[in-house]
Write an enzyme that holds these catalytic residues in place. Structure first.
Site: not given
Ligand code: AMP
Length: 190
Positions: A14, A89, A128, A134, A146
């Site tokens: 996204k 969300r 990532r 992160r 998640r």
């Protein structure tokens, strides 16, 4: 006005796609995840509070993200439209977003869902983690949490926009540039 929601699981692409299409349509990119990470880096009160949830792979409270989006929309009163990335969300977030836009005589033009299978999501986020560092990407159990929050709490938001005839789904697996082109073509028709 073009007000778009880019939707999909964590790691769907996204953020990457939003960054590429904002320039094309001259829109304002609003990523609640990016705004919250900046608040954490700045050690603001909101950032300190949000970090507790983000690090566990849970959603931060609705009031906080709704407040953030409200402020951002108000501060871009001359915007040609927005790309919402990672927001809404939850059902209350979606309803509040619609109400905020309605007050300005606007509405959501469309929601585009990037479809990506679970195992591809896990692999992408682990990659990532190595690149961006992160914290919420670093532990597989947080990634899986998640994903389950996405399925249980966030996915119903797509059904909400689908009922209004505003949902479009595209395959989120493929070359980044090809996906961008597909999105530009699709959004251009809205
Ligand atoms: P993202 O960068 O969109 O994956 O967001 C990272 C994290 O920020 C999420 O796992 C949530 O903890 C939090 N977050 C971002 N956007 C929202 C939202 N709209 N509602 C609640 N929590 C959010």
């Amino acid at each position: 006005m073009l007000n778009i929601i880019l939707f999909g699981p964590p790691g769907a692409g996204k953020g990457t796609q939003a960054a590429k299409i904002v320039d094309h349509f001259q829109l304002v990119h609003l990523s609640t995840g990016d705004i919250l990470r900046q608040a954490i880096a700045d050690k603001t009160e909101k950032g300190v509070e949000a970090k507790k949830f983000i690090d566990r792979g849970e959603l931060v409270p609705d009031e906080m993200v709704i407040g953030i989006i409200e402020e951002k929309i108000a501060s871009h009163s001359d915007a040609k439209g927005f790309i919402f990335d990672g927001f809404p969300r939850t059902q209350p977030q979606a309803e509040q977003l619609d109400a905020m836009l309605e007050k300005r005589g606007q509405s959501i033009s469309g929601m585009v869902m990037l479809d990506v299978p679970d195992e591809e999501v896990v692999a992408r986020l682990q990659k990532r983690a190595e690149i961006e560092g992160r914290k919420d990407d670093q532990d597989e159990s947080i990634i899986r949490n998640r994903l389950s929050v996405y399925k249980e709490t966030t996915a119903p938001v797509a059904a909400y926009y689908e009922k209004m005839g505003k949902l479009q789904k595209i395959n989120g697996v493929g070359k980044v540039e090809e996906l961008t082109q597909q999105l530009i073509d699709l959004l251009g028709r809205l």
